[in-house]
Enzyme design. Sequence first.
Site, PDB file in Angstrom:
ATOM      1  N   CYS A   1       0.834  -1.200   0.000  1.00 42.00           N
ATOM      2  CA  CYS A   1       0.000   0.000   0.000  1.00 42.00           C
ATOM      3  C   CYS A   1       0.871   1.253   0.000  1.00 42.00           C
ATOM      4  CB  CYS A   1      -0.982  -0.048   1.181  1.00 42.00           C
ATOM      5  SG  CYS A   1      -2.316   1.154   1.031  1.00 42.00           S
TER       6      CYS A   1
ATOM      7  N   HIS B   1      -3.486  -5.558   0.907  1.00 43.06           N
ATOM      8  CA  HIS B   1      -2.816  -5.784   2.189  1.00 43.06           C
ATOM      9  C   HIS B   1      -2.764  -7.264   2.545  1.00 43.06           C
ATOM     10  CE1 HIS B   1      -2.511  -1.655   3.838  1.00 43.06           C
ATOM     11  NE2 HIS B   1      -3.570  -1.401   3.079  1.00 43.06           N
TER      12      HIS B   1
ATOM     13  N   GLU C   1      -1.050  -8.612   4.848  1.00 45.10           N
ATOM     14  CA  GLU C   1      -0.940  -8.784   6.314  1.00 45.10           C
ATOM     15  C   GLU C   1      -2.307  -8.744   6.987  1.00 45.10           C
ATOM     16  OE1 GLU C   1      -0.600  -6.029   4.763  1.00 45.10           O
ATOM     17  OE2 GLU C   1      -1.120  -4.304   6.024  1.00 45.10           O
TER      18      GLU C   1
END
Lengths: 960, 266
Positions: free
Chosen positions: B96, B221, B223
């Site tokens: 990002c 994302h 994560e």
Amino acid sequence: MKQWRFEVFNRAGFSDVHGNGVLEDIRELGIASIEAVQSAKVFLIEADFDSAFADRVARELLSDPVCEEYYVGRSSAPAGLARATLIEVHLKSGVTDPVAESVMTAISDMGVPGAHVRTARKYVLLGEVRPAQIETIAKRVLANDCIEDVVVGDEAEPPSPHLSPYELNITYWPIRDLDDAGLEALSKGRDLFLNLTEMKAIQAYFRRLEREPTDIELESLAQTWSEHCVHKTLRSAVELTMDGQTIHFDNLLKETVFKATQDLDKDWCISVFADNAGVVDFDEESAVCFKVETHNHPSALDPYGGAATGIGGVIRDPMGTGMGARPIANTDIFCFGEPDMPLGEVPKGVLHPRRIMKGVVAGVRDYGNRMGIPTVNGAIYFDDRYLGNPLVFCGNIGLMDKDKAFKHPQSGNLIVVVGGRTGRDGIHGATFSSGEMTHEHETVFSHAVQIGNAITEKKMLDVLLQANEAGLYEAITDCGAGGLSSAVGEMGAELGAEVDLDTVPLKYTGLSYTEIWISEAQERMVIAVKPENREAILKIFESENVDATVIGRFTNDRKLRLRYNGQQVAELDMDFLHDGVPKYSRKAVWAAPTLSEPAEAEKDNYNDELLGVLSSYNVASKEWVIRQYDHEVQGGSVVKPLVGIANDGPGDAAVIQPKPTSSRGLAISCGMNPLYGDIDPYWMALAGIDEAVRNLICVGGRVDRIALLDNFCWGNCTHPRTFGTLVRAAQACYDGAMAYGAPFISGKDSLNNEFACEDGTTIRIPPTLLISAMSIVDDVERCVTMDAKRPGNLLFVVGRTGNELGGSHYHKLRGQLGANVPKLDLELAPRIARKVAQAIADGLVASCHDCSEGGLAVALAEMAFAGGLGIEADLRGLPASKDCTRLDAQLFSESNSRYVVEVDPRHYDAFAKLMLNLPFGQIGKVTAGSKLVVRSQDGDNAIDVEIDILKQAWQRTLDW
Amino acid sequence: MAEVRALVLRAAGVNCDMETQHALELAGAKAHRVHVNRLIEDKSLLGRYHIVVFPGGFSYGDDVAAGRILANQIVHHLAEPIRRFIDDGKLVLGICNGFQVLVKMGVLPGNGAFKQEHVTITYNDSGKFEDRWVHLLPQTDRCVFIEPQRQIYLPVAHGEGKVVTADAETLERLKSEGYIAYKYVGPDGEEGPYPINPNGSVESIAGLTDSTGRVMGLMPHPERFVRRTQHPHWTRLGEDLDPDGIKIFRNAVRYAQENLLQSCSA
């Protein structure tokens, strides 16, 4: 130093997103002659570099090599047929300019330190436009008078950024010899918002001291005693007259909301109504704290900035609770006027509700997202009585070590201010927000608007967490309303404090000692540090470029002493400052309004009504807002605000997993029903509590670990009738909390939410009580969502449907209020909640949805379209009260304590056994079809609509 | 066995560092969150790690443009250590805002093949920040973070994620030479308009890699999908739901274990 001007435009072929947005807003104003808008970023830089370096700055730093082109100097209007109007928007002197600060850092990284930077926005409007229209566009779309100046044309110069330095001039505001009229004139003339009784108490104090007060002393008292800071109305003694009886309270809050907490005496409550946020157990090692604040007045003047600093401010509450918590979730609840109001009907001094809503959403979005805190729960409520006073509730939840839930400032500790610098922004915020708004507020109180910079707060947070872990400070609190005055005053209340105001770091020169003391400049916190930790604490802040400055120390004589350049400018007794505010006795009157249910013939089919309620503003999907918030940052989201097969159904409550390595969760919800308050605020408050509880239960929250928060937003409570409605609601808070065994842990009130129009009329908000709630989820893997899961599953309604259409959205559709407001069975409601929670914990429930706005029909529709499945229901299975015979009441009553539960047929026996002795009934099943069909008692299709049609109706209203 | 060491870069406004650290540790690495000031103070610090991750957030508030100020800071203070890190065969991941930083530093698609003037990331076509889940289809075989051909599902949360190129030639090279890491696609694997492509990126580009395949940046994302319960409708899906995001980190750690553990003196 040389002056450089840079302009950065979009390159042809790349869409000018900002300019297009402005064009859209101009068209919304009804100005059709503007054909296009070009936007440009303007940078005004004073620095010693040559034109080659200037070119590098423009190329490498200020513009994008692909999408943008730059111009060094002032570009003239583009050649072409269309008439061009140039408008520039500059920040007023002293207003925080975060972009400028970043550009200064970046130019320094490029090798030239010490540049002075300002930024502006330039707009080129193409098309014919009259001067009056330009003014309207500038005022309504491009700029905010409170913080920005507009410059039209290509010759005009922007305002000078330079301010003259301050020279000490100690000012006295004589009070000892004033008569009543003089005291009132002093309070009014200095915007102290103190009433005559309070002014007299202050006068008596200074007569005892045999001297006149300084300006800073009176300002400190005004802030500390403001409604915003001490909540004197809710703590006052009350005589309530109701049904011919009189009920007396010595202290309203202590005998209602607090009392429930005391009577319940839960061992999992760690610190309640004491600190900046209420603290409760989370697990063995950790605690969570929750605070919800309002930022109504600033958001009315500057929706973007007001809402941004609202969320920024409430985040600092958990950060300043105990020894400081790490923020893990935001909530936001807004009340606005209806966004389709014609522009001409908006009173003078009021921004259009659509502009307010867009600005507020953008403000919360930009600040919350930048802080990296997920915004997980919220609601938006529309009613035209919020036109002059939009309500902006912002909440924050923090996680902390249990053994750090209390602070211990000591005599001899240094007072250290950390984070942002102090400027002139937000002067008089606390006192201003305690008064009524008028059409002149826009100009008179522009200085009360605070300007936020999320990154300053984020940087401060990053370091504070490290300093906390290293044990480098003894106490912490935030600089919120009242600024340093309130932060230092509160932390040193039991000790005494002395502060050298000239040491406070400033954004720019020119601030007087009083302005420094009462400024509400954002992103500042105060910590108490042992002298031996001085070097270590300053070093840790410096290591991440965050300001930390020793400004004084805590003493042991319970006096507040302020100095500037070594000269004393104030000396007040802490006892008088904190306990000197006179106690009031107020009258409150409650008389139930005479109301009746509308007389309307029953119909056979209610498809149109269901579609109407689904598409009404309050019920309609808020996806446009929700998606603009990062609700997944920190990686803890378990039940997101949007759920279901297409990720777009309305989740009942949010669940987060605060610790990545533990499956324990936290459920977060809210409840609010202002329409019911028009009938009876007692039932309104109980409905809010019940709704917040239901939402938690629906996702798998524990029923025995619910903590509640109250936020009262009311009109002018010096009117006994207005105050009477508040007292009724406060009584309900006690009853509801006791019934559920759910203590209140924190609360806040915002009164005087009234707007005095130029024509002499007053717009008064409806009594509005927001209930926020959180509970523990033992294992997030057991969480349940509201979307229908599987064809063939059975649907049950648990809880009784009453003949209770009063205040319903069904009535609101046709402008009716009704009389039969939903009541709450205080004995039955918690029993139902316990059993539904048990069914979820036992794994018997596939989906669960609460019946709230729009009643059963809306709940079924939402479950069906969120799951992408059909539902067939039959009202013959509906548990209903004897008087609930009308079809519309069965479909749309908003009776409390009802849950629609989806159960796999295999679990039928276990589920039914659990629900024994409760009002519950099987009302239908989930189908593989594409329709919602609800049959009436007579077997007719009362509802028969494709779920796609239902979903469209629900989604299109706020699909901006 | 020696451990794979990962550095998660912190800076003012970076805010996905903790969950990124967690994802790396879940994948088997030892991860530290380190402030950019520490790297600037000690230029040798970076060399002690095998993987560096530029996490998501709003570095310096996205002032001027997303990632620009941090990119400028790194270019002027850390260009050499970063260059050496990549040349040493180590891994760089930008997520990002971190992807925006890598592009604005010229590191992606970069590495000599492209200039910073060729590719950028700009405002979403929608004109606003949005958080939503997207399907991603790999476009290259050389990127060590990616399992080729396997479509994945991750959230995006950004206001400036539209990848654009200066000209058609650059775009053609990104495509034909395997620089596109992931494309946004529908559930069926086909490209499509908004919201399938959430920001209007050219060629539906969601992520880029460089010529080595050891540097990747992506807007989504990973994560945020390392546990089953992070899926937006996990309550409808079975217990065997396999989180897609963790695989990107596992692939990185496995690559480092197999190729880098000897090369790092920690």
